[in-house]
Design a protein around this motif. Structure first.
Motif, short mmCIF file in Angstrom:
data_model
loop_
_atom_site.label_atom_id
_atom_site.label_comp_id
_atom_site.label_asym_id
_atom_site.label_seq_id
_atom_site.Cartn_x
_atom_site.Cartn_y
_atom_site.Cartn_z
N ARG B 78 -20.91 -28.99 27.91
CA ARG B 78 -22.06 -28.23 27.45
C ARG B 78 -23.22 -29.12 27.04
N THR B 278 -25.44 -28.80 39.54
CA THR B 278 -25.60 -27.35 39.39
C THR B 278 -25.37 -26.64 40.72
N GLY B 281 -21.90 -26.04 41.39
CA GLY B 281 -21.19 -25.01 40.65
C GLY B 281 -20.89 -25.34 39.19
N SER B 283 -21.42 -25.16 35.41
CA SER B 283 -22.12 -24.17 34.60
C SER B 283 -22.72 -24.81 33.35
N HIS B 284 -23.99 -24.54 33.11
CA HIS B 284 -24.64 -25.10 31.93
C HIS B 284 -24.12 -24.46 30.65
N MET B 334 -23.50 -17.96 44.41
CA MET B 334 -23.39 -17.08 43.25
C MET B 334 -22.66 -15.79 43.56
N ASN B 337 -19.53 -14.64 42.02
CA ASN B 337 -19.42 -14.08 40.67
C ASN B 337 -20.01 -12.68 40.57
N PRO D 145 -28.33 -19.96 37.87
CA PRO D 145 -28.75 -20.56 36.60
C PRO D 145 -30.27 -20.73 36.56
#
Ligand SMILES: Nc1ncnc2c1ncn2[C@@H]1O[C@H](COP(=O)(O)OP(=O)(O)OP(=O)(O)O)[C@@H](O)[C@H]1O
Ligand SMILES: Nc1ncnc2c1ncn2[C@@H]1O[C@H](COP(=O)(O)OP(=O)(O)OP(=O)(O)O)[C@@H](O)[C@H]1O
Ligand SMILES: [Mg+2]
Ligand SMILES: [Mg+2]
Lengths: 286, 341, 499, 341
Positions: B78, B278, B281, B283-284, B334, B337, D145
């Motif tokens: 993170r 990013t 894949g 995730s931030h 994306m 998801n 994102p």
């Protein structure tokens, strides 16, 4: 003039990442030392004329006697010029000539476009007026990128058998010049000369050509005559570059700003011409 | 106890071939996007799918790829690292100054004897790691947002690179140093080999060590990781240190590639590296990401840069196309998801 | 005479990848009734309610509200149809005020510019909270409330929509008896106004106290609906679990051994003071108290999550300084935390990783690499042992039902083979069947000569399981009751005792 | 219920004056950091605290400040906007091309008559808003994102600016246009007035409208916002649109200030703007942040740029000092949260 009697000069340089401009700065420092009673503040414009405008505003607030600007864009200097003139502070532009140069502002340097023209003329003569040219450009939209590239294209257009087949921005960086050339070479297109907006990208191009054994078929011309470039030339790897008299520009600019502060009269425009550097004459520039 | 697993198996699953294919595509969306891109480029230009050009692409993407490996793990916790490009530059000038040929007229330390190549290498990796460790320490110990800690380092390291080199390139490096960026082993460029090795090491670290499991866990829920007995601060520092280490290695490779250390090197590389991760894949929001995804993300960026040059797309249009394709690739990815709700 | 049917759901099915959560289920709701929805963890209760609330779209089936068939696309639709919901697993917007949370999405506005009318919002909130007898400042930010207070705000919010149907998905799981009583008052008031309530809970006594009708689901299937009067606890359990459950609390005989943990004068600034007790090997030690008594802080301090301001801790007679959970773990402790979302789960990570995370040290093998195969195997076995229901071990844990998530967390700590196991509200949101299994596990654990320290707000659970019970009130130790002396009354009188 | 709240009050509270002061400092940490910085600069240079110089600072910080206002709200929703600098550039060239003096030799549209100043203004704000809306639509509708969506826009908008202007500055703009950047009203620079107005509007939007409430709740807990019946997608799009609108306004102000639209303008402004917001206490985890904080954050950056120039700190060292102070300011501010655990 300040209490301590020293002449205070503020200098805003387009970019501290531009090797050539660093040599201009060196020359300014040398000249200042020579004059003795001068105090100079250098600021980095980060390729952004609005930052330079802020810096000039700050210089005015500090009560500088003279201001020297190497502008990141010659088209947007009007507010800078007006601000300095309004505050009655001497203003000297260096290296890149703004179109707007009213009474009270001065210029020292040359015409960027001419450098591109010299590069292209040298290539045209060496290639006998025909061949494919690739141009390595500085950052897109930057003033000297535009002017130098225009110069090259203007001359190439004069030769019906010569054409600019590829152009790409290497953002002044050697590694980008290298990568771009690798890709151009991979495309298999025939290329006779690479003309670069600065030396560093040209040196990257040379590395790519050498790695592919193509250096002898393709000539490379840089611009700035940096020590690195001259060393390449000494080793017979760079065909030509353009010398811009960093020393001359740097010294003349401080000299002019100093004299203006002392209320002496100076030339409105001082031209410091470009010189073509080739393996024949490069020793003069070491 | 058997019924526990049975209960899962018992639940009816939709197993038609079509469904499987669909779920395959959606699971590996970005890989398909990559393959699509490669097919497109090959169709457009015959030189694209040649060994030389493929090696070109990987070689060109090495620096960003190395940085992206580290940034992947950092984002998984993170975090973010904006400093990599500047650290690369700092490392490049310092390492180069220790690897200059003795007879070079603009030598930085004229009196310095020719040093064995291990000296600049160790210096580079040490400086990179140190910068990373400082990032990590700030993030872990003061609790400031990683964005700010690494933004600070981005500005400071660039300044340090400029001061160290006085804004000049540090050039004419010795051949054993240059080998790092220009050498080949069995016809494969050394940077490519280095990148593959580091990708493997990163993969192992992330999937086969405590370090990796903890990185995921910290990113997944830091409070939970702490309560589970993980020394969160220590592992955060390690994660950023590894990122700095890789940025240092990138600085080594890039300066050896152009045989010159330069204070302006690596400008904006951090953005490309973060983009690569990013796209791949990561995730931030933390806790999600893979090395293989990031490698593909970096390759997508490399293929775009190379392919658009090959196709002689005008420099201005290149930007528009590049930006659009990056977004499109992620949109495509994306969809996996999209079913969530 | 029966009252009007307000909701009729028929033939509802819903699948998630790899899971058929609901197949052909039904639910009929009448005006002014409290309808309990029962079933084991993962039976599909929340899923059906989320369909009714427009959060999920059903795969098939029909929903009739007031006799008319409706499509519910999105929560706004449902709210407009007079349905509101208290969510099981939803935290509020933490850094906003109580009032803003309650009126979210329908803030009062005034004037041409439609600026938010804060005065009205505060006043309305104040009125609402007063009506519900909640003493909470409308301007307080949610973060500064206790879990129970947050839950009461969620309840207040659901009530404030003036809905005809209110779904309450485990509203009482973070409340203690006192607030539950309060909640029931609210429910009775609503009932009087003709509001229909779907009440989901795993607490049997609550169900029999409040529900009019009970519907049971098992494994995504509808089992039956019965009036609450006509059934009893064991019949209900049989419907839910599908088999007889002979006893709830297992307490295998365990021999109490020598000292395991000794706490002397432990204090934490502003939270609790001068708490002393000792626990032996093989003992199950309970901690009781009202919300805010400081029980959570006490176990967190023992586990090194917080640093004590005074006191000493001895393990097996040895003085220890526990500075972090890492440290505590190395000293053979384990802590199942109270708030599984906040300090337990990594929602996007797999069941496997969530299970193994605290036990990584033991999988480090040659070359510092993890023995992944063993990790997978042990994690899987542990989950099997406590009957975690999941499609695969790589499923993101966020997709599991709440009760199963809780079981995974228990598996996490059992895997570390601790000597001292702290459990903070261990059966919150867990179904009866699983509860019985967890009690069995706790008992077996103690039987091995290990120590269990259990914080709970469920009195029967403490009374049924513990050898001794420490009662806390406002951060102080009010006494320790022996199993034989302990009763609800005894605990309450200590818990409410003023200085 | 009484005992729940009472229990907290029962516990001994440390309410000495000292404690209060401490909590005041920690609550308003960044404001104190700012004041400290101002005091330090004034002590170091007499010209710092003069009216001219203060107006200088605010004027110089206007563009980044405007962008930072929008980015604040975007980050509050847990997003990010990397495109603002590029959008600024695109807007600057388009607006400038509609505001050139008719007799300028390099006029972009030679046949275009002199247009009323409202035309370029509306064009600028419309283009900025459109870019923002596209960002928002991608974020809200595809779920990619925000980092990638706005990175794409960053690259594309820069490319569009270059293509539109053919890489050339668009100069010699008419005086009514220039007024936006250079004019003064009662001695106060017009950009300063504009910034203050926009800051006020942003504050009202964020604190006094549903738009703002929803921004906070989407960032604080998107799921909670969604189940409360908020049209999350719509409000995300609005938030990014507002960000684009402000970037457009910044483009207007900046091009009018230098009387030239330039495709290279605003490079890296997004980073400075995000830094300003972050210094001002906006949390990248969403749900937390204030306009007043961001304004102070922007001023800190402005004071640093201005003050270090005033003090004649060498450009290289400026970077090191600036980077360090940004980090230090946030570390100082962070201590307010340090008590949490
Ligand atoms: N978003 C989701 N994605 C995938 N699977 C899901 C999702 N939501 C629920 N499930 C699965 O659907 C099934 C039913 O879950 P649900 O939450 O409705 O159970 P529940 O009856 O409410 O259980 P509990 O009492 O534990 O709350 C479970 O197997 C769960 O794992
Ligand atoms: N993060 C916090 N900030 C301020 N006060 C807190 C915080 N956490 C807990 N408190 C206060 O500490 C006291 C005890 O906390 P808590 O409610 O967790 O106790 P508990 O006995 O474990 O109750 P519960 O039954 O809710 O677990 C309460 O007065 C509570 O308001
Ligand atoms: Mg549920
Ligand atoms: Mg508790």
């Amino acid at each position: 003039q300040q209490d301590d009697g020293k002449v205070k000069i503020g200098v805003s340089i387009a970019s501290f990442n531009d090797t050539f401009l660093m040599y201009v700065k060196d020359a300014m420092e040398a000249k200042a030392k020579e004059l003795g009673d001068v105090e100079i503040v250098y600021t980095d414009g980060k390729e952004d004329v609005t930052i330079q405008l802020s810096q000039v505003e700050n210089f005015i607030a500090q009560g500088m006697d003279s201001i020297i600007v190497i502008p990141a864009s010659t088209d947007a200097t009007k507010p800078i010029t007006n601000a300095a003139l309004k505050a009655d502070i001497n203003l000297v532009y260096v290296n890149r000539r703004p179109d707007y140069l009213p009474e009270g502002s001065y210029y020292i340097g040359s015409e960027e476009r001419v450098a591109g023209e010299m590069q292209a003329r040298y290539v045209a003569e060496a290639l006998g007026g025909k061949g494919n040219v690739g141009i390595l450009m500085g950052p897109l939209g930057a003033d000297n990128t535009n002017k130098r590239t225009d110069g090259v294209k203007g001359i190439v257009a004069d030769y019906p058998d010569m054409q600019v087949t590829r152009e790409q921005s290497g953002k002044w960086m050697r590694d980008m010049g290298l990568s771009i050339l690798e890709n151009w070479i991979a495309s298999g297109d025939k290329m006779d000369a690479i003309i670069s907006n600065n030396d560093d990208m040209a040196l990257g191009a040379i590395a790519a050509l050498e790695a592919n054994g193509m250096k002898k078929d393709v000539m490379v011309v840089g611009l700035d005559a940096t020590p690195d470039a001259l060393a390449f030339m000494e080793e017979g790897r760079l065909d030509a570059t353009i010398f811009q008299d960093s020393k001359g520009q740097g010294q003349a600019s401080v000299d002019t700003a100093y004299k203006l502060a002392k209320k002496e009269t100076v030339e409105k425009e001082t031209m410091v011409p470009f010189k073509l550097v080739t393996p024949e004459n490069f020793k003069d520039f070491l | 106890m058997a019924n526990t697993t049975a209960s899962a198996e018992m639940l009816p699953t939709e197993s038609s071939k079509q469904k499987q294919l669909k779920s395959l595509i959606s699971k590996y969306g970005i890989y398909f996007a990559f393959i699509g891109l490669v097919i497109f480029m090959s169709a457009m230009h015959p030189a694209f799918l040649t060994v030389t050009n493929i090696l070109n692409i990987i070689r060109q993407v090495t620096s960003i790829g190395l940085i992206a490996l580290g940034v992947t793990i950092i984002i998984i916790t993170r975090g973010i690292d904006l400093s990599s490009g500047s650290v690369l530059a700092l490392v490049s000038v310092v390492a180069a100054s220790l690897a200059q040929n003795p007879d070079w007229h603009a030598k930085m330390y004229p009196s310095l004897p020719a040093l064995p190549v291990i000296v600049p290498i160790l210096a580079a990796l040490a400086i990179g790691s140190l910068c990373g460790a400082i990032n990590g320490a700030f993030v872990a110990k003061t609790g400031i947002p990683p964005f700010i800690a690494t933004l600070g380092m981005m500005i400071v390291a660039r300044g340090a690179a400029l001061i160290y080199s006085d804004g000049r390139p540090v050039s004419d490096l010795n051949d054993s140093y240059n080998f790092i960026g220009q050498g080949e082993i069995f016809g494969i460029p050394f940077p490519v080999i280095l990148f593959i090795i580091m990708a493997l090491i990163s993969w192992i670290l992330l999937n086969r060590t405590r370090f990796g499991k903890y990185a995921y866990s910290i990113g997944g829920n830091e409070q939970a990781a702490f309560v589970s007995g993980i020394n969160v601060a220590k592992y955060k520092i390690l994660v950023y240190t590894f990122g700095g280490f890789l940025a240092g290695m990138a600085g080594l490779v890039l300066s050896a590639r152009i045989s010159s250390g330069q204070p302006g090197l690596g400008n904006m590389f951090e953005l490309d590296a973060i983009a690569a991760a990013t796209i791949g894949g990561v995730s931030h929001a933390g806790g999600i990401g893979t090395i293989q995804g990031t490698v593909v993300g970096a390759l997508i960026i490399g293929v775009l840069n190379n392919g658009l040059d090959l196709l002689n797309v005008s420099a201005y249009w290149q930007q528009i196309i590049k930006g659009s394709i990056i977004v499109a690739a992620v949109v495509f990815d994306m969809r996996k998801n999209a079913r969530k709700n | 005479m029966q009252s009007e049917v307000v909701l009729d759901m028929q033939g509802i099915s819903k699948s998630f990848p790899g899971v058929k959560a609901l197949s052909d289920v039904q639910l009929t709701l009448r005006e002014g009734e409290v309808h309990a929805l029962m079933g084991e963890n993962g039976a599909g209760k929340s899923t059906l309610m989320k369909i009714l609330f427009g959060m999920y779209t059903r795969d098939c089936g029909i929903i009739k509200l007031d006799g008319k068939e409706v499509e519910l696309n999105g929560t706004l639709d449902s709210l407009e149809h007079g349905v509101s919901m208290i969510h099981q697993e939803l935290s509020p917007v933490l850094h906003r005020s109580v009032a803003e949370n309650i009126w979210l999405g329908r803030e009062p506005v005034k004037g041409l510019l439609k600026l938010v009318d804060h005065d009205k919002m505060w006043a309305d909130t104040k009125g609402l909270l007063e009506r519900l007898d909640l003493e909470i400042d409308p301007r307080e930010h949610m973060v500064s409330l206790t879990v129970a207070q947050m839950q009461m705000i969620e309840i207040a919010k659901a009530v404030s929509y003036n809905a005809k149907i209110i779904i309450m998905d485990e509203p009482s799981s973070s409340l203690t008896d006192k607030e539950v009583g309060h909640l029931f008052e609210i429910i009775r008031k609503l009932k009087g106004q003709g509001v229909a309530i779907v009440y989901i809970s795993h607490k049997m006594d609550e169900i029999f106290e409040i529900a009019d009708t009970i519907t049971v689901f098992r494994d995504g299937q509808y089992i039956s609906s019965v009036p609450a009067r006509e059934t009893n606890q064991s019949k209900l359990i049989k419907m839910m679990v599908g088999r007889e459950l002979n006893k709830m609390f297992t307490r295998e005989d365990h021999t109490i051994g020598e000292d395991m943990l000794k706490v002397e004068g432990l204090s934490l600034e502003k939270r609790f003071e001068d708490v002393s007790f000792d626990v032996k090997k093989g003992e199950i030690f309970g901690i009781a108290g009202l919300v805010g008594a400081g029980r959570t802080e006490l176990v967190e301090t023992l586990f090194g999550v917080r640093s004590k301001s005074a006191g000493h801790i001895y393990i097996k007679g040895k003085h220890v300084h526990i500075k972090s959970p890492d440290h505590a773990k190395k000293n053979g402790m384990a802590l199942l935390t109270e708030d599984r979302r906040q300090s337990g789960l990594s929602l996007m990570l797999s069941v496997e990783d969530n299970t193994a995370v605290a036990n990584m040290d033991s999988y480090v093998g040659g070359g510092n690499l993890l023995e992944v195969a063993r990790l997978k195997k042990e994690a899987k076995e542990e989950c099997k042992k406590i009957r975690v229901k999941t499609p695969t071990m790589t499923e993101p844990i966020g997709n599991l039902s709440g009760g199963n998530q809780q079981k995974v967390l228990l598996a996490r700590w059992l895997l570390t083979k601790p000597d001292i196991l702290f459990l903070d509200e261990p059966t919150r949101g867990i179904d009866v069947g699983a509860k019985a299994e967890i009690y069995k596990l706790i008992s077996m654990f103690a039987q091995e000569g290990k120590t269990v320290i259990m914080v709970s707000s469920e009195m029967p659970e403490l009374l049924g399981m513990c050898d001794r019970i420490l009662v806390m009130h406002e951060g102080r130790n009010k006494g320790i009751l022996d199993r034989n002396d302990a009763s609800q009354e005894a605990i309450m009188s200590l818990a409410l005792q003023k200085h």
